[in-house]
Design a protein around this motif. Structure first.
Motif, PDB file in Angstrom:
ATOM      1  N   MET A 190       9.961 -31.259  18.968  1.00  0.00           N
ATOM      2  CA  MET A 190      11.259 -30.718  18.603  1.00  0.00           C
ATOM      3  C   MET A 190      11.571 -29.545  19.508  1.00  0.00           C
ATOM      4  O   MET A 190      10.697 -28.734  19.828  1.00  0.00           O
ATOM      5  N   LEU A 191      12.833 -29.436  19.910  1.00  0.00           N
ATOM      6  CA  LEU A 191      13.255 -28.320  20.736  1.00  0.00           C
ATOM      7  C   LEU A 191      13.250 -27.026  19.939  1.00  0.00           C
ATOM      8  O   LEU A 191      13.489 -27.014  18.728  1.00  0.00           O
ATOM      9  N   ASP A 192      12.990 -25.927  20.662  1.00  0.00           N
ATOM     10  CA  ASP A 192      13.142 -24.599  20.069  1.00  0.00           C
ATOM     11  C   ASP A 192      14.516 -24.028  20.357  1.00  0.00           C
ATOM     12  O   ASP A 192      15.051 -23.249  19.560  1.00  0.00           O
ATOM     13  N   GLY A 193      15.073 -24.391  21.515  1.00  0.00           N
ATOM     14  CA  GLY A 193      16.384 -23.879  21.866  1.00  0.00           C
ATOM     15  C   GLY A 193      16.944 -24.568  23.090  1.00  0.00           C
ATOM     16  O   GLY A 193      16.225 -25.231  23.849  1.00  0.00           O
ATOM     17  N   PHE A 194      18.263 -24.418  23.280  1.00  0.00           N
ATOM     18  CA  PHE A 194      18.947 -24.990  24.439  1.00  0.00           C
ATOM     19  C   PHE A 194      20.080 -24.041  24.799  1.00  0.00           C
ATOM     20  O   PHE A 194      20.838 -23.611  23.920  1.00  0.00           O
ATOM     21  N   GLU A 195      20.199 -23.725  26.085  1.00  0.00           N
ATOM     22  CA  GLU A 195      21.230 -22.788  26.535  1.00  0.00           C
ATOM     23  C   GLU A 195      21.944 -23.331  27.759  1.00  0.00           C
ATOM     24  O   GLU A 195      21.338 -23.973  28.619  1.00  0.00           O
ATOM     25  N   ILE A 196      23.247 -23.062  27.805  1.00  0.00           N
ATOM     26  CA  ILE A 196      24.071 -23.359  28.973  1.00  0.00           C
ATOM     27  C   ILE A 196      24.621 -22.025  29.463  1.00  0.00           C
ATOM     28  O   ILE A 196      25.361 -21.343  28.742  1.00  0.00           O
ATOM     29  N   LEU A 197      24.260 -21.628  30.662  1.00  0.00           N
ATOM     30  CA  LEU A 197      24.647 -20.333  31.187  1.00  0.00           C
ATOM     31  C   LEU A 197      25.069 -20.454  32.643  1.00  0.00           C
ATOM     32  O   LEU A 197      24.794 -21.462  33.310  1.00  0.00           O
ATOM     33  N   THR A 198      25.749 -19.428  33.114  1.00  0.00           N
ATOM     34  CA  THR A 198      26.195 -19.397  34.502  1.00  0.00           C
ATOM     35  C   THR A 198      25.167 -18.666  35.356  1.00  0.00           C
ATOM     36  O   THR A 198      24.258 -17.999  34.849  1.00  0.00           O
ATOM     37  N   THR A 199      25.326 -18.786  36.666  1.00  0.00           N
ATOM     38  CA  THR A 199      24.402 -18.101  37.585  1.00  0.00           C
ATOM     39  C   THR A 199      24.535 -16.589  37.506  1.00  0.00           C
ATOM     40  O   THR A 199      23.635 -15.857  37.934  1.00  0.00           O
ATOM     41  N   SER A 200      25.651 -16.114  36.956  1.00  0.00           N
ATOM     42  CA  SER A 200      25.824 -14.663  36.785  1.00  0.00           C
ATOM     43  C   SER A 200      25.230 -14.156  35.490  1.00  0.00           C
ATOM     44  O   SER A 200      25.315 -12.961  35.200  1.00  0.00           O
ATOM     45  N   GLY A 201      24.639 -15.052  34.697  1.00  0.00           N
ATOM     46  CA  GLY A 201      23.955 -14.629  33.483  1.00  0.00           C
ATOM     47  C   GLY A 201      24.765 -14.715  32.213  1.00  0.00           C
ATOM     48  O   GLY A 201      24.306 -14.279  31.155  1.00  0.00           O
ATOM     49  N   VAL A 202      25.970 -15.301  32.251  1.00  0.00           N
ATOM     50  CA  VAL A 202      26.820 -15.414  31.059  1.00  0.00           C
ATOM     51  C   VAL A 202      26.440 -16.679  30.298  1.00  0.00           C
ATOM     52  O   VAL A 202      26.432 -17.776  30.864  1.00  0.00           O
ATOM     53  N   VAL A 203      26.117 -16.529  29.023  1.00  0.00           N
ATOM     54  CA  VAL A 203      25.771 -17.675  28.180  1.00  0.00           C
ATOM     55  C   VAL A 203      27.056 -18.284  27.632  1.00  0.00           C
ATOM     56  O   VAL A 203      27.784 -17.657  26.870  1.00  0.00           O
ATOM     57  N   LEU A 204      27.334 -19.539  28.020  1.00  0.00           N
ATOM     58  CA  LEU A 204      28.548 -20.226  27.575  1.00  0.00           C
ATOM     59  C   LEU A 204      28.361 -20.932  26.245  1.00  0.00           C
ATOM     60  O   LEU A 204      29.289 -21.036  25.449  1.00  0.00           O
ATOM     61  N   TRP A 205      27.170 -21.456  26.006  1.00  0.00           N
ATOM     62  CA  TRP A 205      26.885 -22.169  24.746  1.00  0.00           C
ATOM     63  C   TRP A 205      25.380 -22.185  24.543  1.00  0.00           C
ATOM     64  O   TRP A 205      24.601 -22.256  25.504  1.00  0.00           O
ATOM     65  N   SER A 206      24.962 -22.102  23.292  1.00  0.00           N
ATOM     66  CA  SER A 206      23.522 -22.122  22.998  1.00  0.00           C
ATOM     67  C   SER A 206      23.285 -22.758  21.648  1.00  0.00           C
ATOM     68  O   SER A 206      24.162 -22.768  20.774  1.00  0.00           O
ATOM     69  N   LYS A 207      22.099 -23.299  21.491  1.00  0.00           N
ATOM     70  CA  LYS A 207      21.662 -23.917  20.229  1.00  0.00           C
ATOM     71  C   LYS A 207      20.233 -23.477  19.987  1.00  0.00           C
ATOM     72  O   LYS A 207      19.354 -23.680  20.831  1.00  0.00           O
ATOM     73  N   SER A 208      19.978 -22.852  18.846  1.00  0.00           N
ATOM     74  CA  SER A 208      18.647 -22.330  18.553  1.00  0.00           C
ATOM     75  C   SER A 208      18.132 -22.936  17.259  1.00  0.00           C
ATOM     76  O   SER A 208      18.785 -22.848  16.217  1.00  0.00           O
ATOM     77  N   TYR A 209      16.977 -23.598  17.338  1.00  0.00           N
ATOM     78  CA  TYR A 209      16.307 -24.120  16.151  1.00  0.00           C
ATOM     79  C   TYR A 209      15.271 -23.129  15.627  1.00  0.00           C
ATOM     80  O   TYR A 209      15.101 -22.985  14.418  1.00  0.00           O
ATOM     81  N   ILE A 210      14.559 -22.491  16.554  1.00  0.00           N
ATOM     82  CA  ILE A 210      13.583 -21.451  16.226  1.00  0.00           C
ATOM     83  C   ILE A 210      13.877 -20.264  17.137  1.00  0.00           C
ATOM     84  O   ILE A 210      14.080 -20.461  18.348  1.00  0.00           O
ATOM     85  N   PRO A 211      13.919 -19.035  16.618  1.00  0.00           N
ATOM     86  CA  PRO A 211      14.237 -17.884  17.469  1.00  0.00           C
ATOM     87  C   PRO A 211      13.285 -17.766  18.659  1.00  0.00           C
ATOM     88  O   PRO A 211      12.066 -17.802  18.510  1.00  0.00           O
ATOM     89  N   VAL A 212      13.864 -17.666  19.850  1.00  0.00           N
ATOM     90  CA  VAL A 212      13.104 -17.511  21.095  1.00  0.00           C
ATOM     91  C   VAL A 212      13.496 -16.186  21.723  1.00  0.00           C
ATOM     92  O   VAL A 212      14.690 -15.854  21.800  1.00  0.00           O
ATOM     93  N   SER A 213      12.512 -15.438  22.174  1.00  0.00           N
ATOM     94  CA  SER A 213      12.778 -14.138  22.774  1.00  0.00           C
ATOM     95  C   SER A 213      13.663 -14.289  24.002  1.00  0.00           C
ATOM     96  O   SER A 213      13.504 -15.210  24.814  1.00  0.00           O
ATOM     97  N   ALA A 214      14.614 -13.355  24.151  1.00  0.00           N
ATOM     98  CA  ALA A 214      15.503 -13.394  25.314  1.00  0.00           C
ATOM     99  C   ALA A 214      14.746 -13.173  26.609  1.00  0.00           C
ATOM    100  O   ALA A 214      15.205 -13.578  27.688  1.00  0.00           O
ATOM    101  N   GLY A 215      13.580 -12.550  26.511  1.00  0.00           N
ATOM    102  CA  GLY A 215      12.792 -12.316  27.710  1.00  0.00           C
ATOM    103  C   GLY A 215      12.304 -13.595  28.366  1.00  0.00           C
ATOM    104  O   GLY A 215      12.030 -13.608  29.576  1.00  0.00           O
ATOM    105  N   VAL A 216      12.177 -14.665  27.594  1.00  0.00           N
ATOM    106  CA  VAL A 216      11.714 -15.931  28.163  1.00  0.00           C
ATOM    107  C   VAL A 216      12.750 -16.474  29.139  1.00  0.00           C
ATOM    108  O   VAL A 216      12.435 -16.868  30.267  1.00  0.00           O
TER     109      VAL A 216
END
Length: 665
Positions: free
Chosen positions: A1-27
């Motif tokens: 099972m996935l822990d999370g999925f993110e769609i972001l730009t090369t400049s670091g802007v998160v356009l959409w995300s899906k989180s099943y289990i909290p994942v540290s932003a540092g990852v």
């Protein structure tokens, strides 16, 4: 099972995300830094290439593994995060599909300068892809051969970091397994610690099973009978000692491996009804059994209109259509066209290299490609009879047709076939079943002379094993979402377990409707061995007295070539008088679908026939959806619903464009 999925730009802007289990932003931050900025993990990795996710290296941080894909033109990065202990073979396919869907749906918004927020409702598309790909992976896992371990003591899951399958219980080992050598010297082995969820190494006494002795056991039939007699005698003596003043009631009987009955066993095997617990005095009390049915998210299979009606949606069809278009564009840019005989309809123009625009097509020009088209349709599970008649119609339409200067023969033949398929699959009557139910069950205020309200009756018929009861329950769930009061009539009085199966469905649907406070459902049953037509008639009369809106009648499965069984359907139609008769057909059936559809359509008498089809098991055939064309072509009756799974929400309406696209792919 996935822990999370993110769609972001090369400049670091998160356009959409899906989180099943909290994942540290540092990852995610470490991933961007190491892979794209410093390039310490994958030298040369960037968004310059729109390669498949399978070609990109994995990134591991702490206990997580990250897989990724990118889009060069838009500067987008798609990242999937999951536990490193898991092996998710479908993640790369998910990344590729999500990349295609997101760019197709929201690419115009992303192209705008200085975009930091994208207005999107992407959760439904993402969840559909995760469910589909995860289900496909589970089916492949179930088909894979299982490894049989010969060790007596199973290794601990902590030895290699992977979860091992639980050991086989005694008495359940296959004959092909090697029997341990009893003469070999035994060594003392201290069992290692296992997780709390693992099965204990030594089964408890109540869990031990004894295998039935085979021919090579060395025990004669007389010896087995004597042993069984001694056991029965000892059991009888022990019961006499425990017997009190009052005698016990009649107990359910269970037969042992030696052919003797164990009278001490009083376990109820019918889990469809309430459990019965009795005491030594013979008193019994019934207690309801909690089904524990999982909640069904109605939003995944339908939407509500402004008037509050719940209608099924074609989300899967839309997703598949987008992915199919992307694959076709990719294939066209990567390869040149090929002939239809060798590679299907994708390149009919390969057979017309000597035919230029502006030519009047003749029968000789069309003979070879039309034959290839016929074989292509048969490979898509279209019955040969339907494929031949379709191709003959296209050939007659194109003979004498003059192609324009800029019109290729490929597009001419493809357009003609698509037009023929659309004419067949497009219904000529309204399929709005909600509107039909409302017109019958509610009194018309504008027309005082209209008929009084009555229950709307729907009957489900079909051959054995196609999923009539399952699809009836899906239809019931759909109607419950529209606040209808349902009565399910169990008119399959022949098949063992048919009534119990509907009893379980009715109990689950009742629990779901009570949770959401939508509609109500009851089961009308009269047991086995009775006339199904009279039970259906009585159920309709009962529904009219009790104020039910819809009656769903389940019938027994029957072979379409059995005249005796098919003859009873005419009596059934006369007594039950259903408003809609829906036949359930399998998407897997192939050529026999034509004979089945015609036989059932003619079985209800000259004045009555089928009103629609429910095609079940569409999730198992992929692009081979030719059964829809075969059944509709043979009878002229439309397909109303498609069954796409085994859950109550796995019911869809037909998207003609999607079906035609799959057949022509």
């Amino acid at each position: 099972m996935l822990d999370g999925f993110e769609i972001l730009t090369t400049s670091g802007v998160v356009l959409w995300s899906k989180s099943y289990i909290p994942v540290s932003a540092g990852v995610i931050n470490s991933f961007i830094k190491d892979v794209f900025i410093e390039e310490t993990i994958a030298p040369g990795a960037s968004v310059a290439d729109n390669a498949s996710a399978a070609k990109n290296p994995s990134y591991k941080k702490d206990k997580y593994t990250l897989r990724w894909a990118s889009v060069k033109d838009l500067g987008l990065i798609f990242v999937a995060v999951y536990q490193s202990l898991l092996h998710l073979s479908w993640v790369d396919k998910l990344l590729d599909n999500i990349r295609i869907l997101f760019v197709d749906l929201y690419g115009d918004q992303v192209k705008k300068p200085h975009t930091s927020i994208v207005e999107c409702d992407f959760d439904g598309y993402f969840d559909q892809q995760v469910k589909e790909l995860e289900g496909s992976a589970e089916r492949l896992t179930q088909r894979a051969p299982q490894i049989v371990h010969d060790d007596l003591t199973p290794p601990s899951s902590s030895d290699n970091g992977l979860d091992e399958p639980p050991p086989h219980l005694p008495g359940l080992l296959g004959n092909h397994q090697r029997k341990p050598d009893s003469t070999s010297p035994s060594t003392e082995v201290t069992p290692t610690s296992t997780p709390g969820t693992s099965r204990p190494g030594t089964p408890q006494t109540g869990h031990l099973l004894s295998a039935k002795p085979g021919r090579g056991s060395g025990m004669s039939r007389r010896a087995k009978k004597a042993a069984a007699t001694n056991t029965a005698t000892s059991n009888e003596n022990s019961k006499k000692k425990e017997k009190t003043g009052k005698s016990r009631g009649k107990q359910m009987r269970k037969w042992d491996s030696a052919g003797m009955a164990d009278d001490d066993n009083d376990i109820m095997l019918d889990y469809s009804s309430t459990a019965v617990s009795g005491d030594m005095d013979g008193d019994s009390t019934s207690r309801p059994v909690s089904s524990g049915v999982d909640a069904v998210d109605a939003a995944t299979s339908g939407t509500r209109t402004g008037k509050g009606q719940y209608v099924l949606k074609d989300l899967d069809d839309e997703v598949h259509s987008i992915l199919q278009d992307a694959n076709e564009k990719k294939a066209q840019s990567a390869t040149s066209s090929k002939g239809v005989v060798g590679a299907g309809l994708g390149a009919i123009s390969g057979l017309f290299r000597n035919v230029v625009g502006g030519k009047t097509l003749t029968k000789e020009d069309l003979e070879k490609p039309v034959k290839g088209m016929e074989e292509h349709l048969i490979k898509k599970n279209v019955a040969r009879e339907a494929a031949v008649r379709l191709c003959d119609g296209v050939e007659k339409e194109l003979i004498g047709h003059k192609t324009s200067s800029f019109e290729s023969v490929d597009s001419t033949i493809r357009t003609a076939m698509e037009s023929s398929l659309r004419k067949i699959l497009t219904p000529t009557t309204s399929l709005d079943i909600l509107r039909s139910i409302t017109a019958i069950t509610q009194h018309s205020k504008s027309n005082p002379l209209s008929a009084p309200p009555r229950p709307y009756v729907i009957s489900i018929v079909g051959v054995n094993g196609v999923g009539k009861s399952t699809n009836l329950s899906k239809l019931a769930f759909f109607l419950l979402q529209n606040n209808f009061k349902l009565l399910i009539a169990a008119c399959d009085t022949f098949r063992s377990g048919a009534v119990e199966q509907l009893r379980v469905h009715a109990r689950n649907l009742k629990e779901l409707s009570q949770r959401e406070e939508l509609g109500s459902v009851e089961l009308y049953e009269k047991g086995y061995g009775k006339d199904a037509a009279h039970i259906a008639k009585d159920a309709v009369a009962y529904a009219a007295q009790q104020g039910f809106d819809v009656v769903l009648i389940d019938t027994a499965g029957r072979r379409h070539n059995d005249a005796r069984l098919m003859s009873s359907l005419e009596k059934f139609a006369q007594l039950a008088r259903p408003d809609k008769i829906l036949m359930v057909g399998e998407a897997l059936v192939g050529t026999d679908s034509v004979a089945q559809a015609r036989a059932f359509n003619a079985a209800f008498g000259g004045k009555r026939g089928l009103d629609g089809f429910i095609i079940s098991k569409c999730d198992t055939v992929g692009e081979m959806v030719g059964t829809l064309v075969s059944m509709v072509h043979a009878t002229g009756i439309p397909v109303v619903f498609l069954g796409t799974g085994q859950h109550y929400g796995d019911l869809r309406t037909v998207n003609v464009g999607w079906v035609v696209g799959l057949l022509m792919s």
